[in-house]
Design a protein around this motif. Structure first.
Motif, PDB file in Angstrom:
ATOM      1  N   GLY A   1       0.808  -1.211   0.000  1.00  0.00           N
ATOM      2  CA  GLY A   1       0.000   0.000   0.000  1.00  0.00           C
ATOM      3  C   GLY A   1       0.839   1.258   0.000  1.00  0.00           C
ATOM      4  N   SER A   2       0.285   2.304  -0.602  1.00  0.00           N
ATOM      5  CA  SER A   2       0.932   3.611  -0.564  1.00  0.00           C
ATOM      6  C   SER A   2      -0.145   4.676  -0.447  1.00  0.00           C
ATOM      7  CB  SER A   2       1.795   3.836  -1.805  1.00  0.00           C
ATOM      8  OG  SER A   2       0.986   3.854  -2.964  1.00  0.00           O
ATOM      9  N   LEU A   3       0.136   5.712   0.334  1.00  0.00           N
ATOM     10  CA  LEU A   3      -0.800   6.800   0.543  1.00  0.00           C
ATOM     11  C   LEU A   3      -0.280   8.036  -0.181  1.00  0.00           C
ATOM     12  CD1 LEU A   3      -3.441   7.432   2.060  1.00  0.00           C
ATOM     13  CD2 LEU A   3      -2.069   8.129   4.010  1.00  0.00           C
ATOM     14  N   THR A   4      -1.110   8.618  -1.035  1.00  0.00           N
ATOM     15  CA  THR A   4      -0.731   9.813  -1.788  1.00  0.00           C
ATOM     16  C   THR A   4      -1.849  10.840  -1.698  1.00  0.00           C
ATOM     17  OG1 THR A   4      -1.648   8.906  -3.837  1.00  0.00           O
ATOM     18  CG2 THR A   4       0.711   8.540  -3.433  1.00  0.00           C
ATOM     19  N   LYS A   5      -1.596  12.007  -2.217  1.00  0.00           N
ATOM     20  CA  LYS A   5      -2.586  13.076  -2.287  1.00  0.00           C
ATOM     21  C   LYS A   5      -2.895  13.321  -3.752  1.00  0.00           C
ATOM     22  CE  LYS A   5      -3.650  16.123   1.146  1.00  0.00           C
ATOM     23  NZ  LYS A   5      -4.778  15.921   1.991  1.00  0.00           N
TER      24      LYS A   5
ATOM     25  N   ASN B   1      -6.952  12.192   0.043  1.00  0.00           N
ATOM     26  CA  ASN B   1      -6.009  11.166   0.468  1.00  0.00           C
ATOM     27  C   ASN B   1      -6.387   9.885  -0.251  1.00  0.00           C
ATOM     28  OD1 ASN B   1      -4.573  12.744   2.353  1.00  0.00           O
ATOM     29  ND2 ASN B   1      -6.178  12.421   3.877  1.00  0.00           N
ATOM     30  N   VAL B   2      -5.442   9.338  -1.028  1.00  0.00           N
ATOM     31  CA  VAL B   2      -5.702   8.144  -1.822  1.00  0.00           C
ATOM     32  C   VAL B   2      -4.772   7.026  -1.365  1.00  0.00           C
ATOM     33  CG1 VAL B   2      -5.728   7.156  -4.142  1.00  0.00           C
ATOM     34  CG2 VAL B   2      -6.393   9.551  -3.801  1.00  0.00           C
ATOM     35  N   LEU B   3      -5.360   5.919  -0.963  1.00  0.00           N
ATOM     36  CA  LEU B   3      -4.584   4.741  -0.607  1.00  0.00           C
ATOM     37  C   LEU B   3      -4.656   3.768  -1.770  1.00  0.00           C
ATOM     38  CD1 LEU B   3      -3.125   3.254   1.898  1.00  0.00           C
ATOM     39  CD2 LEU B   3      -5.113   1.800   1.710  1.00  0.00           C
ATOM     40  N   THR B   4      -3.498   3.386  -2.300  1.00  0.00           N
ATOM     41  CA  THR B   4      -3.431   2.432  -3.404  1.00  0.00           C
ATOM     42  C   THR B   4      -2.849   1.124  -2.891  1.00  0.00           C
ATOM     43  OG1 THR B   4      -3.108   4.239  -4.973  1.00  0.00           O
ATOM     44  CG2 THR B   4      -2.521   2.028  -5.729  1.00  0.00           C
ATOM     45  N   ALA B   5      -3.607   0.045  -3.043  1.00  0.00           N
ATOM     46  CA  ALA B   5      -3.151  -1.296  -2.670  1.00  0.00           C
ATOM     47  C   ALA B   5      -2.852  -2.050  -3.957  1.00  0.00           C
ATOM     48  CB  ALA B   5      -4.213  -2.014  -1.853  1.00  0.00           C
TER      49      ALA B   5
ATOM     50  N   VAL C   1      -8.848   4.874   7.823  1.00  0.00           N
ATOM     51  CA  VAL C   1     -10.064   5.678   7.749  1.00  0.00           C
ATOM     52  C   VAL C   1      -9.797   7.061   7.174  1.00  0.00           C
ATOM     53  CG1 VAL C   1     -11.323   4.479   9.560  1.00  0.00           C
ATOM     54  CG2 VAL C   1      -9.805   6.346  10.169  1.00  0.00           C
ATOM     55  N   SER C   2      -8.544   7.478   7.102  1.00  0.00           N
ATOM     56  CA  SER C   2      -8.229   8.808   6.584  1.00  0.00           C
ATOM     57  C   SER C   2      -8.190   8.850   5.057  1.00  0.00           C
ATOM     58  CB  SER C   2      -6.888   9.281   7.144  1.00  0.00           C
ATOM     59  OG  SER C   2      -5.852   8.415   6.720  1.00  0.00           O
ATOM     60  N   ALA C   3      -8.362   7.716   4.398  1.00  0.00           N
ATOM     61  CA  ALA C   3      -8.328   7.681   2.937  1.00  0.00           C
ATOM     62  C   ALA C   3      -9.688   8.074   2.379  1.00  0.00           C
ATOM     63  CB  ALA C   3      -7.928   6.302   2.435  1.00  0.00           C
ATOM     64  N   ASP C   4      -9.701   9.084   1.501  1.00  0.00           N
ATOM     65  CA  ASP C   4     -10.937   9.489   0.827  1.00  0.00           C
ATOM     66  C   ASP C   4     -11.255   8.535  -0.317  1.00  0.00           C
ATOM     67  OD1 ASP C   4     -11.259  11.970   2.342  1.00  0.00           O
ATOM     68  OD2 ASP C   4      -9.496  12.656   1.239  1.00  0.00           O
ATOM     69  N   LYS C   5     -10.200   7.919  -0.856  1.00  0.00           N
ATOM     70  CA  LYS C   5     -10.348   7.004  -1.980  1.00  0.00           C
ATOM     71  C   LYS C   5      -9.393   5.836  -1.775  1.00  0.00           C
ATOM     72  CE  LYS C   5      -9.565   6.915  -7.001  1.00  0.00           C
ATOM     73  NZ  LYS C   5      -9.171   7.758  -8.148  1.00  0.00           N
ATOM     74  N   VAL C   6      -9.876   4.640  -2.061  1.00  0.00           N
ATOM     75  CA  VAL C   6      -9.036   3.434  -2.014  1.00  0.00           C
ATOM     76  C   VAL C   6      -9.054   2.821  -3.395  1.00  0.00           C
ATOM     77  CG1 VAL C   6      -8.781   1.115  -1.064  1.00  0.00           C
ATOM     78  CG2 VAL C   6      -9.440   3.008   0.440  1.00  0.00           C
TER      79      VAL C   6
ATOM     80  N   ILE D   1     -12.881   2.790  -4.718  1.00  0.00           N
ATOM     81  CA  ILE D   1     -13.973   3.095  -3.794  1.00  0.00           C
ATOM     82  C   ILE D   1     -13.635   4.453  -3.207  1.00  0.00           C
ATOM     83  CG2 ILE D   1     -15.206   2.422  -1.704  1.00  0.00           C
ATOM     84  CD1 ILE D   1     -14.307  -0.472  -2.266  1.00  0.00           C
ATOM     85  N   ALA D   2     -14.517   5.439  -3.455  1.00  0.00           N
ATOM     86  CA  ALA D   2     -14.209   6.805  -3.035  1.00  0.00           C
ATOM     87  C   ALA D   2     -15.428   7.492  -2.440  1.00  0.00           C
ATOM     88  CB  ALA D   2     -13.703   7.613  -4.230  1.00  0.00           C
ATOM     89  N   LYS D   3     -15.147   8.404  -1.519  1.00  0.00           N
ATOM     90  CA  LYS D   3     -16.205   9.266  -1.014  1.00  0.00           C
ATOM     91  C   LYS D   3     -16.724  10.083  -2.189  1.00  0.00           C
ATOM     92  CE  LYS D   3     -14.296   9.901   3.620  1.00  0.00           C
ATOM     93  NZ  LYS D   3     -13.739  10.883   4.566  1.00  0.00           N
TER      94      LYS D   3
END
Length: 167
Positions: free
Chosen positions: A12-16, A21-25, A52-57, A116-118
């Motif tokens: 996983g990596s967290l980017t903006k 906030n986008v988490l990519t698995a 939970v801080s990811a707006d998009k996964v 999956i995104a808000k």
């Protein structure tokens, strides 16, 4: 997979991106195939994202990983704080997609994204105003689900992107 945890199948990596906030698995196709070889038919592959801080996964799989899952009649499930996506790998129809791109396309060059995104503010407002007019309550905020595939698109080249489904 089938209720067992396996380390290092996905990273996983967290980017903006665009203020989100986008988490990519990213799923390792070789490690996934090795685990699938030890499972019976119809395994359930769960990618749990507890951030939970990811707006998009975004769950990222190559075409060969999708094909390996399809060969075992596997079900892919992405679990996030915003919502869950669950579908048989066969619904991605990787062979049909590969044929559309041309017979010489390697499955490992096709990249499938399950997002999956808000929902954006406009969709949230639309849900709220529709609920008000219909005299019902919005229990959970709306969520966007998208499954898309790309070929040579990750390097900014002349790639093709196909939206497979969205809700």
């Amino acid at each position: 997979m089938n209720g067992k945890e396996y380390e290092q199948i996905a990273t996983g990596s967290l980017t903006k991106e665009n203020g989100q906030n986008v988490l990519t698995a990213t799923v390792d196709a070789a490690k996934l195939a090795a685990q699938l070889a030890q499972e019976g038919d119809k395994p359930v592959i769960i990618i749990p994202v507890a951030t939970v801080s990811a707006d998009k996964v975004t769950a990222v799989l190559t075409g060969d990983a999708v094909k390996a899952m399809e060969n075992r009649s596997a079900i892919l499930e992405v679990q996030t704080a915003n919502g869950n996506y669950k579908a048989p790998a066969s619904q991605i129809a990787i062979d049909r997609l590969s044929a559309q791109l041309g017979g010489q396309v390697k499955l490992s060059d096709i990249v499938v994204h399950v997002d999956i995104a808000k929902s954006d503010a406009a969709k949230v407002q639309l849900a709220a105003s529709t609920a008000e007019k219909g005299k019902f309550s919005v229990v959970v905020p709306p969520v966007d689900f998208t499954v898309k595939a790309s070929y040579n698109g990750k390097d900014g080249g002349s790639g093709q992107v196909q939206r497979l489904c969205s809700a």
